[in-house]
Write an enzyme that holds these catalytic residues in place. Structure first.
Site, mmCIF file in Angstrom:
data_model
loop_
_atom_site.group_PDB
_atom_site.id
_atom_site.type_symbol
_atom_site.label_atom_id
_atom_site.label_comp_id
_atom_site.label_asym_id
_atom_site.label_seq_id
_atom_site.Cartn_x
_atom_site.Cartn_y
_atom_site.Cartn_z
ATOM 1 N N ASP A 72 -38.523 19.885 30.382
ATOM 2 C CA ASP A 72 -37.179 20.173 29.889
ATOM 3 C C ASP A 72 -36.260 20.657 31.001
ATOM 4 O O ASP A 72 -36.679 20.895 32.123
ATOM 5 C CB ASP A 72 -37.236 21.214 28.762
ATOM 6 C CG ASP A 72 -38.248 22.325 29.052
ATOM 7 O OD1 ASP A 72 -38.389 22.705 30.226
ATOM 8 O OD2 ASP A 72 -38.891 22.809 28.103
ATOM 9 N N ASP A 141 -42.571 32.083 19.296
ATOM 10 C CA ASP A 141 -42.450 31.481 17.959
ATOM 11 C C ASP A 141 -43.204 30.159 17.839
ATOM 12 O O ASP A 141 -43.017 29.410 16.886
ATOM 13 C CB ASP A 141 -40.980 31.284 17.591
ATOM 14 C CG ASP A 141 -40.231 30.400 18.589
ATOM 15 O OD1 ASP A 141 -40.876 29.857 19.521
ATOM 16 O OD2 ASP A 141 -39.000 30.260 18.448
ATOM 17 N N HIS A 143 -43.072 27.481 19.851
ATOM 18 C CA HIS A 143 -42.447 26.233 20.298
ATOM 19 C C HIS A 143 -43.111 25.727 21.575
ATOM 20 O O HIS A 143 -43.546 26.512 22.415
ATOM 21 C CB HIS A 143 -40.934 26.395 20.478
ATOM 22 C CG HIS A 143 -40.519 27.211 21.665
ATOM 23 N ND1 HIS A 143 -40.098 28.517 21.565
ATOM 24 C CD2 HIS A 143 -40.432 26.888 22.982
ATOM 25 C CE1 HIS A 143 -39.776 28.974 22.760
ATOM 26 N NE2 HIS A 143 -39.978 28.007 23.646
ATOM 27 N N GLU A 148 -38.071 23.730 19.157
ATOM 28 C CA GLU A 148 -37.987 24.982 18.421
ATOM 29 C C GLU A 148 -38.534 24.828 16.998
ATOM 30 O O GLU A 148 -38.767 23.707 16.531
ATOM 31 C CB GLU A 148 -36.518 25.428 18.366
ATOM 32 C CG GLU A 148 -35.846 25.564 19.730
ATOM 33 C CD GLU A 148 -36.175 26.876 20.428
ATOM 34 O OE1 GLU A 148 -37.279 27.408 20.228
ATOM 35 O OE2 GLU A 148 -35.322 27.381 21.171
#
EC number: 3.5.99.6
Length: 267
Positions: A72, A141, A143, A148
């Protein structure tokens, strides 16, 4: 799925680096047949990069015929910015090994047409056939890359809006000022990751314990995109002891027995 429960984050980094080096050496890449490696950024893989550099300097692995694709990149952050993922990768890895510049692939977050850039990236990956090994980290979380919670498990490379949790977590790289963190990023998709021949995730620290639990013991769930690794035929999770705090005791014992040889290799 393989789960390799080690004691410390240092052991995780050492095992991961050795595994990458072994995969490259076993593949015996050439200019016409390169080894294709997917790479992450962030704090978790830093020690793995340092260990890979050490292995390279010791003559135990070469990256001369390795092609890399990063996961990314932030949108709107210049490549030269100290917190861009271009800068991160060169500063912490590429500048210290023998990789050829033309073999480095990182998404360009400064193009006028982000959709076109994402399509180009997917096509570039396909031009090599597949990614042989994709190393990744995991967010608190759950991801993976910037996929996400609630991301499609069939997603491809695209632009994503970053959640507040991610902005807060990444603000530590931006003077702890959340307003300085880019709100968007280009990221490979979950399906892009799952297309790799092998996916290896590094999960360390108490704050990643719920993510590890979701990955190993939970159901496949788009709210925890890391859980998609359960669908992969060659998924590996390398974790330290603090990250196992939410796992069942019998789960840890089971994988500790299965992976005795792997665990002993870094003791």
């Amino acid at each position: 799925m393989r789960l390799i429960p080690l004691q410390t984050s240092e052991q995780v980094s050492r095992w991961a680096a050795r595994h990458i080096a072994e995969r490259i050496n076993r593949f015996q890449p050439t200019a016409d047949r390169p080894f294709v490696l997917g790479l992450p950024t962030g704090g978790t893989p830093l020690q793995t990069y340092k260990e890979l550099i050490r292995l390279y300097q010791a003559g135990e692995v070469s990256f001369q015929h390795v092609v890399t694709f990063n996961m990314d990149e932030y949108v709107g952050l210049p490549k030269e910015h100290p917190q861009s993922y271009h800068t991160f990768m060169y500063r912490n890895f590429f500048d210290h090994i023998d990789i050829q510049p033309q073999n480095i692939n990182i998404l360009n977050g400064n193009t006028e047409d982000h959709d076109a850039e994402c399509r180009r990236y997917e096509e570039k990956i396909k031009s090599y056939g597949k990614i042989h090994l994709f190393m990744g980290g995991v967010g608190v979380d759950g991801h993976i890359a910037f996929n996400e919670p609630a991301s499609s498990l069939g997603s491809r490379t695209r632009i994503k809006t970053l959640t507040e949790d991610t902005l807060i977590a990444n603000s530590r790289f931006f003077d702890n000022d959340i307003t300085k963190v880019p709100k968007y990023a280009l990221t490979v998709g979950v399906a892009t990751l799952l297309d790799a021949e092998e996916v290896m995730l590094l999960i360390t620290g108490y704050n990643k314990a719920l993510a590890l639990q979701a990955c190993v013991e939970g159901s496949v769930n788009h709210m925890w995109t890391v859980s998609a690794l359960q669908l992969h035929k060659r998924g590996i999770v390398v974790c330290d002891e603090p990250a196992t705090q939410e796992l069942k005791v019998k789960t840890v014992k089971y994988f500790t027995q299965l992976e005795t040889q792997a665990i002993q290799s870094v003791l």
